[in-house]
Design a protein around this motif. Structure first.
Motif, mmCIF file in Angstrom:
data_model
loop_
_atom_site.group_PDB
_atom_site.id
_atom_site.type_symbol
_atom_site.label_atom_id
_atom_site.label_comp_id
_atom_site.label_asym_id
_atom_site.label_seq_id
_atom_site.Cartn_x
_atom_site.Cartn_y
_atom_site.Cartn_z
ATOM 1 N N THR A 32 -20.956 75.584 -119.609
ATOM 2 C CA THR A 32 -20.354 74.336 -120.091
ATOM 3 C C THR A 32 -19.905 73.452 -118.943
ATOM 4 O O THR A 32 -20.136 72.236 -118.944
ATOM 5 C CB THR A 32 -19.165 74.646 -121.019
ATOM 6 N N LEU A 33 -19.274 74.047 -117.938
ATOM 7 C CA LEU A 33 -18.809 73.246 -116.800
ATOM 8 C C LEU A 33 -19.977 72.736 -115.965
ATOM 9 O O LEU A 33 -19.947 71.606 -115.460
ATOM 10 C CB LEU A 33 -17.839 74.058 -115.950
ATOM 11 N N ALA A 34 -21.019 73.549 -115.823
ATOM 12 C CA ALA A 34 -22.207 73.085 -115.103
ATOM 13 C C ALA A 34 -22.836 71.904 -115.823
ATOM 14 O O ALA A 34 -23.281 70.931 -115.184
ATOM 15 C CB ALA A 34 -23.216 74.221 -114.973
ATOM 16 N N GLU A 35 -22.883 71.957 -117.151
ATOM 17 C CA GLU A 35 -23.422 70.838 -117.929
ATOM 18 C C GLU A 35 -22.604 69.573 -117.731
ATOM 19 O O GLU A 35 -23.120 68.467 -117.902
ATOM 20 C CB GLU A 35 -23.453 71.205 -119.411
ATOM 21 N N ARG A 36 -21.335 69.738 -117.374
ATOM 22 C CA ARG A 36 -20.443 68.593 -117.169
ATOM 23 C C ARG A 36 -20.297 68.261 -115.681
ATOM 24 O O ARG A 36 -19.311 67.658 -115.255
ATOM 25 C CB ARG A 36 -19.090 68.878 -117.817
ATOM 26 N N SER A 37 -21.295 68.670 -114.906
ATOM 27 C CA SER A 37 -21.450 68.275 -113.501
ATOM 28 C C SER A 37 -20.493 68.958 -112.530
ATOM 29 O O SER A 37 -20.316 68.490 -111.399
ATOM 30 C CB SER A 37 -21.331 66.744 -113.354
ATOM 31 N N TRP A 38 -19.886 70.059 -112.927
ATOM 32 C CA TRP A 38 -19.118 70.853 -111.984
ATOM 33 C C TRP A 38 -20.063 71.704 -111.128
ATOM 34 O O TRP A 38 -21.113 72.137 -111.594
ATOM 35 C CB TRP A 38 -18.172 71.798 -112.723
ATOM 36 N N GLN A 39 -19.674 71.935 -109.894
ATOM 37 C CA GLN A 39 -20.335 72.948 -109.083
ATOM 38 C C GLN A 39 -19.613 74.258 -109.366
ATOM 39 O O GLN A 39 -18.392 74.357 -109.215
ATOM 40 C CB GLN A 39 -20.269 72.615 -107.598
ATOM 41 N N VAL A 40 -20.358 75.277 -109.783
ATOM 42 C CA VAL A 40 -19.759 76.511 -110.290
ATOM 43 C C VAL A 40 -20.014 77.671 -109.326
ATOM 44 O O VAL A 40 -21.142 77.888 -108.880
ATOM 45 C CB VAL A 40 -20.325 76.863 -111.683
ATOM 46 N N VAL A 41 -18.947 78.413 -109.041
ATOM 47 C CA VAL A 41 -19.068 79.675 -108.318
ATOM 48 C C VAL A 41 -18.805 80.780 -109.337
ATOM 49 O O VAL A 41 -17.678 80.966 -109.798
ATOM 50 C CB VAL A 41 -18.080 79.766 -107.142
ATOM 51 N N VAL A 42 -19.860 81.478 -109.701
ATOM 52 C CA VAL A 42 -19.799 82.534 -110.710
ATOM 53 C C VAL A 42 -19.394 83.831 -110.030
ATOM 54 O O VAL A 42 -20.080 84.300 -109.118
ATOM 55 C CB VAL A 42 -21.173 82.719 -111.390
ATOM 56 N N THR A 43 -18.290 84.435 -110.459
ATOM 57 C CA THR A 43 -17.882 85.708 -109.865
ATOM 58 C C THR A 43 -17.764 86.774 -110.946
ATOM 59 O O THR A 43 -17.453 86.486 -112.097
ATOM 60 C CB THR A 43 -16.544 85.609 -109.111
ATOM 61 N N ASP A 44 -18.017 88.001 -110.534
ATOM 62 C CA ASP A 44 -17.923 89.138 -111.448
ATOM 63 C C ASP A 44 -17.909 90.403 -110.602
ATOM 64 O O ASP A 44 -18.411 90.397 -109.461
ATOM 65 C CB ASP A 44 -19.121 89.153 -112.402
ATOM 66 N N VAL A 45 -17.361 91.473 -111.140
ATOM 67 C CA VAL A 45 -17.423 92.751 -110.439
ATOM 68 C C VAL A 45 -18.868 93.254 -110.384
ATOM 69 O O VAL A 45 -19.238 94.019 -109.495
ATOM 70 C CB VAL A 45 -16.491 93.784 -111.106
ATOM 71 N N ASP A 46 -19.680 92.781 -111.324
ATOM 72 C CA ASP A 46 -21.122 93.065 -111.348
ATOM 73 C C ASP A 46 -21.845 91.923 -110.638
ATOM 74 O O ASP A 46 -22.105 90.875 -111.216
ATOM 75 C CB ASP A 46 -21.591 93.188 -112.797
ATOM 76 N N GLY A 47 -22.151 92.137 -109.375
ATOM 77 C CA GLY A 47 -22.747 91.071 -108.577
ATOM 78 C C GLY A 47 -24.098 90.613 -109.076
ATOM 79 O O GLY A 47 -24.420 89.419 -109.007
ATOM 80 N N ALA A 48 -24.915 91.539 -109.598
ATOM 81 C CA ALA A 48 -26.235 91.168 -110.099
ATOM 82 C C ALA A 48 -26.117 90.256 -111.319
ATOM 83 O O ALA A 48 -26.861 89.278 -111.458
ATOM 84 C CB ALA A 48 -27.032 92.421 -110.453
ATOM 85 N N ALA A 49 -25.176 90.567 -112.202
ATOM 86 C CA ALA A 49 -24.970 89.724 -113.388
ATOM 87 C C ALA A 49 -24.495 88.333 -112.993
ATOM 88 O O ALA A 49 -24.957 87.318 -113.535
ATOM 89 C CB ALA A 49 -23.960 90.376 -114.330
ATOM 90 N N ALA A 50 -23.581 88.264 -112.029
ATOM 91 C CA ALA A 50 -23.092 86.969 -111.556
ATOM 92 C C ALA A 50 -24.221 86.140 -110.957
ATOM 93 O O ALA A 50 -24.342 84.934 -111.205
ATOM 94 C CB ALA A 50 -21.981 87.176 -110.533
ATOM 95 N N LYS A 51 -25.064 86.789 -110.180
ATOM 96 C CA LYS A 51 -26.192 86.089 -109.546
ATOM 97 C C LYS A 51 -27.154 85.546 -110.592
ATOM 98 O O LYS A 51 -27.633 84.408 -110.485
ATOM 99 C CB LYS A 51 -26.916 87.049 -108.609
ATOM 100 N N ASP A 52 -27.435 86.327 -111.625
ATOM 101 C CA ASP A 52 -28.349 85.883 -112.688
ATOM 102 C C ASP A 52 -27.790 84.682 -113.442
ATOM 103 O O ASP A 52 -28.525 83.738 -113.758
ATOM 104 C CB ASP A 52 -28.606 87.029 -113.677
ATOM 105 N N VAL A 53 -26.483 84.718 -113.730
ATOM 106 C CA VAL A 53 -25.868 83.590 -114.433
ATOM 107 C C VAL A 53 -25.929 82.332 -113.578
ATOM 108 O O VAL A 53 -26.301 81.249 -114.053
ATOM 109 C CB VAL A 53 -24.401 83.907 -114.817
ATOM 110 N N ALA A 54 -25.569 82.451 -112.310
ATOM 111 C CA ALA A 54 -25.577 81.286 -111.418
ATOM 112 C C ALA A 54 -26.969 80.677 -111.312
ATOM 113 O O ALA A 54 -27.132 79.450 -111.308
ATOM 114 C CB ALA A 54 -25.066 81.680 -110.037
#
Length: 257
Positions: free
Chosen positions: A21-43
Motif C-alpha cells: 500500500t505504501l509503495a503504491e502511494r510512492s513511498w520508498q519501502v525497506v521491507v524487514t523480517d526475521v525471514d530474510g528470503a521472505a523480505a527480499k521476495d516482498v521487496a
C-alpha cells in the motif's frame, strides 16, 4: 520528494500489505523480517515509481543491535521518515496451561520488539532532525481482556497501546508522532493457525470459528490485511500530522470503545 519507511514483520500478512500500500502511494519501502528470503521476495514484488528502489533487510526486532543498525543505515543512506513496528506472533492455550517459555517469546517480539525498534527509529530521527512518524501494530485484544486462549498476546498488546502513548508523550517535543492500529479478525497466515488452535480448544472446527468471527463483526466479513494497511497509510500521511498517542480501531466494529 520521496519518503522512506521501514516496516517490520513485512515478509507476509499485514506487513506485506502495508508495504504494498505504501509503495503504491510512492513511498520508498525497506521491507524487514526475521525471514530474510521472505523480505527480499516482498521487496522485489513492490510497485515502484521511476527512481525508487525498494530494499529489504533481515531484522530480529528484539535485538537492539539489529534495530539500531537498520535505523542508522537507512537514515544515513536514504533518510528515515517513518517506521512501522508490525512484527508479531501468537500462540493459543488456556491460561492455566500457558507455558512461561511461550509468554517470553510473545513478549519478546510483540512488546519488547516495539520498544526496541521504536527507540532505534526515534533516536535516528532525532539525530537527523526529522519530524517523522511511527506506527505500531497493536490489536483489538489490546483493548479488552475478553479474548480466550490468548492471555500472553492480550498482555503484550495492552502493553503496545500503553507504550505508544508513552512514546508519543516524550517524542512530541521532537515533532515525531506515534500511533498504533488495532486490527480485529484479519485473514492472514497467523489467523489460519489460530483457527486450527481455537477449534481444537473449543471442540469446534475452523469453519465454525470463522463463522463466529464474522457474526461478531457488524460489517459481516473478516478483515483483510489491506484494511489495516490503508489505516497505517493515513497515520503516516500529512493528514494525520496532529494525531499522536492514538490507538485506532480497525476492526469492522467487532470491538467498539
Amino acid at each position: 520528494m520521496t519518503k522512506t519507511v521501514v516496516i517490520t514483520g513485512a515478509g507476509s500478512g499485514i506487513g506485506r500489505a502495508i508495504a504494498n500500500t505504501l509503495a503504491e502511494r510512492s513511498w520508498q519501502v525497506v521491507v524487514t523480517d526475521v525471514d530474510g528470503a521472505a523480505a527480499k521476495d516482498v521487496a522485489a514484488a513492490l510497485p515502484a515509481d521511476s527512481g525508487v528502489r525498494h530494499e529489504s533487510a533481515v531484522l530480529n526486532v528484539s535485538s537492539p543491535q539489529d534495530a539500531a543498525a537498520v535505523a542508522l543505515d537507512v537514515t544515513d543512506r536514504l533518510g528515515l521518515d517513518a517506521w512501522v513496528s508490525n512484527a508479531g506472533i501468537s500462540f493459543m492455550h488456556g491460561f492455566l496451561d500457558a507455558p512461561i517459555a511461550r509468554y517470553d517469546q510473545t513478549m519478546d517480539v510483540n512488546l519488547k520488539g516495539v520498544f526496541v525498534c521504536g527507540q532505534a527509529a526515534a533516536r535516528a530521527m532525532v539525530r537527523s532532525g526529522t519530524q517523522g512518524a511511527i506506527v505500531n501494530t497493536a490489536s483489538m485484544a489490546g483493548k479488552q481482556g475478553r479474548v480466550p486462549f490468548l492471555a500472553d498476546y492480550v498482555a503484550s498488546k495492552f502493553g503496545v497501546i500503553g507504550l505508544t502513548q508513552a512514546m508519543a508523550y516524550e517524542l512530541g517535543e521532537h515533532g515525531i508522532t506515534v500511533n498504533c492500529v488495532c486490527p480485529g479478525y484479519v485473514e492472514t497466515p497467523m489467523q489460519s493457525r489460530e483457527l486450527e488452535w481455537e477449534a481444537q480448544l473449543r471442540g469446534s472446527t475452523p469453519d465454525g470459528i470463522r463463522a463466529m468471527m464474522i457474526r461478531d463483526t457488524p460489517l459481516q466479513r473478516l478483515e483483510r490485511p489491506e484494511d489495516v494497511a490503508r489505516s497505517v497509510a493515513f497515520l503516516l500521511s500529512e493528514d494525520a500530522r496532529f494525531i499522536t498517542g492514538e490507538a485506532l480501531a480497525v476492526n469492522g466494529g467487532a470491538y467498539m470503545d
